[in-house]
Scaffold this active site. Structure first.
Site, short mmCIF file in Angstrom:
data_model
loop_
_atom_site.label_atom_id
_atom_site.label_comp_id
_atom_site.label_asym_id
_atom_site.label_seq_id
_atom_site.Cartn_x
_atom_site.Cartn_y
_atom_site.Cartn_z
N PRO A 295 0.83 -1.21 0.00
CA PRO A 295 0.00 0.00 0.00
C PRO A 295 0.86 1.27 0.00
O PRO A 295 0.57 2.23 0.68
CB PRO A 295 -0.79 -0.13 1.30
CG PRO A 295 0.08 -0.94 2.20
CD PRO A 295 0.87 -1.85 1.32
N SER B 100 -7.12 5.53 -0.38
CA SER B 100 -6.25 5.19 -1.48
C SER B 100 -4.98 5.99 -1.28
O SER B 100 -5.01 7.08 -0.75
CB SER B 100 -6.89 5.54 -2.80
OG SER B 100 -7.78 6.60 -2.63
N CYS B 101 -3.90 5.38 -1.69
CA CYS B 101 -2.63 6.09 -1.57
C CYS B 101 -2.73 7.33 -2.44
O CYS B 101 -3.44 7.33 -3.43
CB CYS B 101 -1.49 5.23 -2.07
SG CYS B 101 -1.36 3.69 -1.19
N ILE B 102 -1.97 8.35 -2.11
CA ILE B 102 -2.09 9.62 -2.82
C ILE B 102 -1.85 9.42 -4.32
O ILE B 102 -1.10 8.57 -4.73
CB ILE B 102 -1.12 10.67 -2.29
CG1 ILE B 102 -1.45 12.03 -2.89
CG2 ILE B 102 0.31 10.29 -2.57
CD1 ILE B 102 -0.85 13.18 -2.18
#
Ligand SMILES: Cc1cc2nc3c(=O)[nH]c(=O)nc-3n(C[C@H](O)[C@H](O)[C@H](O)COP(=O)(O)OP(=O)(O)OC[C@H]3O[C@@H](n4cnc5c(N)ncnc54)[C@H](O)[C@@H]3O)c2cc1C
Lengths: 414, 102
Positions: A295, B100-102
């Protein structure tokens, strides 16, 4: 002789070859790296190629130049990984046996995932800039385009270099201003996320940029199909956005070899331990960079930090020592904002992008989360650093693999 | 932040997402849905179950995942939770908004 095989000679694989060749006892270990292409692409340059800021020559070089002596470099497509037999099958019918495997096959665009995207209008009025071919075709288009509705679009997350689409929109604004035709172009940024920036801190600090550059935003847009006959994209909620020129980032997926080998998740990314970079299924297989399911951002800078930790862990693994559970998701990205300025952001698994200075606490010279000319120079210098230091595994002074909290205003992500 | 709903006090963040899943009940769920203009049907509950299952298994929720869920297709998902289906369904299910990741 024991064997380490690296799959993929992109940013991550090339860095690993350079790191490991100096560390492995040469008498006992043989290092092999495999890639389907002879060319090594500087992908961050694909952002600048469409605007004629970089030339095609500046974004590609011969891969062999960056593979150190003593490493076996094979130019062939990888057909299958057979973990139970520690074996790699190549497309030419040959196979290789490994003791330790490093998967660095990256991610690529899959426009075929969305109906109508990859159809007759592909690279005519619908473009990507995540491939060399796409970026070059778009450059040719932009050289002669007379204006209209430009839609910059993200299909679904995760994508590599998640800020690149936004940077593209910023650069497009400058590009058309400089050409004296900004009034003829309407720029709309369309994203499946809740906003152009997804981390609350960055949104707060950066939303003004969109207003300043007169870029419209359509959020929470999950594309269902491209209606290329009527020039619109349509989402599952039946929202429509019209375009004359669609610049999209298609779904990003791991290579098919991962799927064929039964080693990936829904998007062909390899389930990997967040801290050690060992794959979850197989002890002697490690993964790095965009190919993993971590992630963390899929970015060259992340791969760079991972490479230092993975090198240590490979050495530990072959010496029978315990692995270091150390990678913290550290990412560090320049965001090009147009007009010769850029921002710099620094974050990891648990901390949001922070304000402050980098790499020297309190001094900089690069300022985090603030637009500046120095940051832009940093982004431009990154190309030189990439070709001359990064992929060659030369340590970049003062930048550490895990995130430093000094000189930054830190906030935990809940 | 505290919020009173279905005669119960729950903890929520600024966006109204519950911060302690242990406080979640079906009654609270129905009230949260109502606040979003949604009347829970059997199909809605099936989706909530699916979301809990994913959440407990630490698996990220995504539109793509819904496609493969076997529970509903994406069109139905949109019609059950109009507007932002992932955001709304997770809010109602009492779990954090998908990140969500950037
Ligand atoms: C437009 C754009 C802008 C970007 N900007 C930035 C930036 O500013 N900063 C930053 O840090 N990062 C940026 N990135 C991201 C960065 O380029 C990637 O994260 C990085 O290259 C990942 O390295 P990797 O080695 O994991 O994958 P890659 O570099 O993509 O390498 C994967 C390699 O594996 C090979 N391969 C895959 N499958 C097979 C197979 N079956 N057989 C043989 N070979 C195979 C491929 O040919 C490829 O060479 C950008 C990316 C793009 C597209």
């Amino acid at each position: 002789m024991k064997k380490i095989v690296i799959l993929g000679a992109g940013t991550s694989g090339t860095m690993m070859a350079n790191h490991l060749v100096n560390k492995l006892p040469k008498k006992e270990w043989k290092l092999t790296i495999i890639d389907q292409y002879k060319t090594h692409y500087y992908q961050p340059g694909f952002l600048f190629l469409p605007f004629d800021i970089y030339t095609t020559k500046q974004v590609k070089k011969k891969g062999a130049k960056f593979i150190p002596k003593g490493v076996d470099y094979i130019n062939e497509k990888i057909d299958l990984i057979v973990p139970d037999e520690n074996k790699i099958n190549l497309e030419n019918g040959k196979s290789l046996i490994y003791d330790v495997l490093i998967i660095a096959t990256g991610t690529k665009i899959a426009p075929e995932e969305i109906e109508g995207m990859n159809g007759p209008e592909w690279h005519k009025s619908i473009f990507d800039f995540y491939t060399y071919e796409g970026a070059k075709a778009l450059r040719n288009k932009l050289r002669e385009w007379e204006g209209g509705k430009l839609v910059v679009h993200i299909t679904e997350m995760p994508i590599k270099c998640p800020v690149a689409p936004l940077e593209f929109a910023f650069l497009a604004d400058s590009f058309f201003r400089n050409k004296g035709m900004r009034d003829k172009v309407e720029i709309t940024f369309v994203t499946p996320l809740g906003g152009a920036f997804t981390k609350p801190k960055a949104t707060k600090a950066l939303h003004y940029l969109l207003e300043e550059k007169d870029i419209k935003e359509v959020t929470d847009f999950n594309i269902e199909r491209v209606d290329y006959e009527n020039n619109k994209i349509i989402d599952y909620g039946d929202t429509e956005v019209d375009y004359d020129l669609l610049v999209t980032v298609p779904t990003n997926m791991g290579d098919e070899v991962i799927e064929r080998s039964g080693m990936g998740d829904d998007l062909n990314f390899v389930p990997t331990h967040k801290g050690t970079l060992q794959t979850l299924e197989h002890q002697n297989i490690f993964a790095i960079g965009d190919a993993t399911n971590l992630p963390a951002s899929k970015a060259g800078s992340v791969a760079h930090f991972e490479a230092e930790i993975l090198t240590d862990n490979i050495m530990r693994y072959i010496q029978g020592e315990e692995l270091k559970d150390e990678f913290d998701g550290h990412a560090n990205c320049f965001i090009e904002t147009g007009n010769g300025k850029a921002l710099l952001i620094d974050f990891n698994y648990t901390h949001e992008p922070v304000e402050g200075t980098f790499p020297f606490p309190g001094v900089g010279p690069l300022s985090l989360l603030k637009e500046s000319r120095a940051n832009h120079m940093g982004k431009m210098a990154f190309r030189w650093i990439y070709w001359n230091m990064l992929i060659k595994g030369v340590h970049i002074p003062f930048v550490s693999a895990t995130m430093s909290k000094k000189g930054k205003h830190i906030e935990e992500v809940q | 932040m505290k919020k009173v709903i279905a005669q119960t006090e729950i903890n929520v963040n600024e966006e109204g997402y519950m911060t302690e899943f242990s406080q979640w009940t079906k009654e609270i769920c129905e009230c949260l849905a109502e606040e979003q203009g949604i009347c829970m049907t059997e199909k809605h509950w099936e989706v909530i179950d699916y979301i809990h299952e994913k959440h407990n298994g630490n698996e990220a929720l995504s539109i793509r995942g819904i496609k493969k869920s076997g529970v509903i297709n994406i069109k139905e998902f949109y019609s059950l939770f109009p507007g932002g289906p992932l955001k709304k369904s997770t809010l109602i299910a009492g779990i954090p908004k998908p990140k969500s990741c950037i």
